[in-house]
Design an enzyme around this catalytic site. Sequence first.
Site, PDB file in Angstrom:
ATOM      1  N   ASP A  67      29.294 -27.304 -53.676  1.00 31.58           N
ATOM      2  CA  ASP A  67      28.039 -27.775 -53.082  1.00 31.58           C
ATOM      3  C   ASP A  67      27.245 -26.651 -52.420  1.00 31.58           C
ATOM      4  O   ASP A  67      27.761 -25.549 -52.212  1.00 31.58           O
ATOM      5  CB  ASP A  67      28.312 -28.900 -52.065  1.00 31.58           C
ATOM      6  CG  ASP A  67      29.515 -28.602 -51.161  1.00 31.58           C
ATOM      7  OD1 ASP A  67      29.844 -27.415 -50.993  1.00 31.58           O
ATOM      8  OD2 ASP A  67      30.108 -29.556 -50.626  1.00 31.58           O
ATOM      9  N   ASN A 136      35.039 -38.012 -42.703  1.00 33.35           N
ATOM     10  CA  ASN A 136      34.614 -39.323 -43.233  1.00 33.35           C
ATOM     11  C   ASN A 136      35.128 -39.554 -44.659  1.00 33.35           C
ATOM     12  O   ASN A 136      34.716 -40.514 -45.309  1.00 33.35           O
ATOM     13  CB  ASN A 136      33.087 -39.446 -43.200  1.00 33.35           C
ATOM     14  CG  ASN A 136      32.402 -38.444 -44.123  1.00 33.35           C
ATOM     15  OD1 ASN A 136      33.047 -37.568 -44.690  1.00 33.35           O
ATOM     16  ND2 ASN A 136      31.102 -38.569 -44.270  1.00 33.35           N
ATOM     17  N   HIS A 138      34.729 -37.437 -47.257  1.00 30.92           N
ATOM     18  CA  HIS A 138      33.978 -36.828 -48.361  1.00 30.92           C
ATOM     19  C   HIS A 138      34.765 -35.708 -49.026  1.00 30.92           C
ATOM     20  O   HIS A 138      35.585 -35.043 -48.406  1.00 30.92           O
ATOM     21  CB  HIS A 138      32.573 -36.366 -47.921  1.00 30.92           C
ATOM     22  CG  HIS A 138      32.515 -35.143 -47.051  1.00 30.92           C
ATOM     23  ND1 HIS A 138      31.445 -34.884 -46.221  1.00 30.92           N
ATOM     24  CD2 HIS A 138      33.364 -34.094 -46.890  1.00 30.92           C
ATOM     25  CE1 HIS A 138      31.641 -33.732 -45.598  1.00 30.92           C
ATOM     26  NE2 HIS A 138      32.797 -33.245 -45.980  1.00 30.92           N
ATOM     27  N   GLU A 143      29.429 -38.347 -49.974  1.00 28.50           N
ATOM     28  CA  GLU A 143      29.586 -39.134 -48.756  1.00 28.50           C
ATOM     29  C   GLU A 143      30.066 -40.548 -49.107  1.00 28.50           C
ATOM     30  O   GLU A 143      30.039 -40.952 -50.277  1.00 28.50           O
ATOM     31  CB  GLU A 143      28.240 -39.179 -48.026  1.00 28.50           C
ATOM     32  CG  GLU A 143      27.685 -37.797 -47.666  1.00 28.50           C
ATOM     33  CD  GLU A 143      28.431 -37.115 -46.526  1.00 28.50           C
ATOM     34  OE1 GLU A 143      29.659 -37.268 -46.406  1.00 28.50           O
ATOM     35  OE2 GLU A 143      27.779 -36.400 -45.744  1.00 28.50           O
TER      36      GLU A 143
HETATM   37  P1  PGA Z   1      36.419 -28.264 -42.827  1.00 26.57           P
HETATM   38  O1  PGA Z   1      35.481 -29.032 -43.865  1.00 26.57           O
HETATM   39  O2  PGA Z   1      37.368 -27.429 -43.623  1.00 26.57           O
HETATM   40  O3  PGA Z   1      35.458 -27.425 -42.041  1.00 26.57           O
HETATM   41  O4  PGA Z   1      37.119 -29.295 -42.018  1.00 26.57           O
HETATM   42  C1  PGA Z   1      36.029 -29.712 -44.922  1.00 26.57           C
HETATM   43  C2  PGA Z   1      34.983 -30.572 -45.593  1.00 26.57           C
HETATM   44  O5  PGA Z   1      34.107 -31.118 -44.899  1.00 26.57           O
HETATM   45  O6  PGA Z   1      35.051 -30.730 -46.816  1.00 26.57           O
END
Ligand code: PGA
Length: 261
Positions: A67, A136, A138, A143
Site C-alpha cells: 500500500d 482493527n 486490516h 479496512e
Molecule cells: P504496525 O502496523 O506494525 O505499525 O503495528 C501494522 C499494520 O497496521 O498493518
Amino acid sequence: MKVIIQNSADDAARLAARIIAGQLRANPALVLGLATGATMESVYAVLAAMHRDEGLDFSRCRTFNLDEYVGLAPEDEHSYRHYMNCHLFGKVNIGLRNTRLPNGTAVDLDAECASYEAAIKKTGGIDFQLLGIGSNGHIGFNEPLSSLRSRTRVMTLSPATISQNQRYFENPDMMPKRAITMGVGTILESKRCLLLATGSAKAGVIARAVEGSVSSMVPASALQIHPRCAVILDEAAAAGLSEKEYYRWFFDHEPEWAEYH
Ligand code: PGA
C-alpha cells in the site's frame, strides 16, 4: 494456516527474516510482497544484516508493496516509498526499478490501481507476501468490511487506522485519509504468505483473525482460506489464542519447519 509462537518479538522478527531469506536463496528471482509498519522494521534490519554479513542477494528479486498513502510523493518522509528505501532498499543490493509501490500521487488513481494489478500479474504473481495486521484487523489497508475478493483500489482509512498511524506525523492533521492498497483478493492469490504480529496490543485482534470466523469485519481472517499461510507471533500477541499448545506441538513436529528450530 500455521501458527508459530516465539518467545520474544525479536525472535519472531528473526524467524520471519530467516524464512524470507530461505525463499530468496531457493529462488533468487523471487517476487516478494512487502509490508510497512513498526513491526516490519526489525525484519528489514535482520535482512539488511544478512545481506551485509552473509551476502544475501536481492539483485534479481522484484518487490511489490501492499500500500501507499494517496497524495504523498515518494520523497515525502511519511510515504511508504520513503520507509522502504530507508529500512530495506537502501541497505541491500536491489535495483529500485525492481521495487514497486502504488503511486499515491497518480492523477488517475483508478488507472494506477489497475496498472498495479497488471504489473503483479505480468511477473507471474507474488511468490511470497509479508503482512502485518492493524489493531482493527486490516491487512494492507483493507479496512473492516473490505470484500474478501477485493483488488487493488483506493480505500478510505478507518478512524482506528488514522489514530494508529497519526503518531508518525508531526502534525496529525497532515495524515492522508486515503490510501491505495492491494485488495484482500490480491493478497489471497500470493503463493505463500506470512503474517507477523508482536506485542500485547495485537493479542485481541490475532485471536479474532486466527480462531474467529472468516469475516470481512476482520480482513486478516481471510488468511484462513489461504492455502499456505504462516502466522508468526510473540508470546504477547499469542496471549488470546486458545490452542497455543497445539500450535507449539505442530511447529515442533512439522518437517517443513525443522530447519527453523
Ligand atoms: P504496525 O502496523 O506494525 O505499525 O503495528 C501494522 C499494520 O497496521 O498493518
